[in-house]
Design a protein around this motif. Structure first.
Motif: not given
Length: 181
Positions: A8-14, A76-78
């Motif tokens: 997964a991407p770094d969520p803070y980068s989004l 492993p969850t969305p």
């Protein structure tokens, strides 16, 4: 577990970018494996289930409070997995001791409180990736906020807390620990 699934991407980068703060821990080094003290203690895990010591600096002018979170974007969850959310930390506080994530909020600074994590507890609960899965990242983030009251209480979900923090974040520092079982 599917070891071939993408990381997964770094969520803070989004999110909208904000200035960086410095965050460190006496318990682990950024990018390195978490020690057993920060690993869950149930479901076959035998860790200490203790929140790490955290120290932060470089909060911008106008900071009126802080929030601290720990998130596993590799679950492993969305929606990833929230391990720890603390709101209401006063602007005068620049560290949390190891164990501040204990149930009951007694080890937190005055005014601070836990939001229920994805385990269902109002506390810190440690790393617990599925056995055999790839190395997971645990993002310990300190969020400098433009308010000392987000208008939330301990009953909100982690997603609501994160969404609300997003509109008030002046700066953020992230310290990453990893763990694989």
């Amino acid at each position: 577990m599917n070891l071939d699934r993408p990381v997964a991407p770094d969520p803070y980068s989004l999110l909208p970018q904000v200035p960086a703060m410095a965050v460190s821990s006496a318990d682990f080094i950024d990018g390195n494996a978490l020690p057993d003290a920060q690993v869950f203690n149930d479901w076959g895990f035998t860790g200490g289930n203790t929140s790490p010591q955290l120290t932060w600096s470089d909060a911008p002018e106008g900071t009126k409070g802080f929030a601290v979170t720990c998130f596993d974007p590799d679950a492993p969850t969305p929606s990833g997995f929230w391990h720890w959310i603390v709101l209401g930390i006063p602007a005068s506080v620049t560290s949390l001791d190891a164990g501040a994530g204990a149930e009951g909020d007694a080890a937190l600074p005055d005014g601070a409180f836990h939001v229920r994590n994805d385990y269902g507890n109002k506390a810190y609960d440690g790393a617990a990736p599925p056995q055999g899965d790839h190395n997971h990242r645990y993002l310990y983030a300190v969020h400098a906020l433009d308010t000392d009251d987000l208008g939330l209480d301990a009953s909100v979900s982690p997603a609501v807390a994160a969404f609300t923090m997003g509109g008030h974040t002046l700066a953020r520092g992230v310290l990453t620990g990893t763990y694989r079982w």
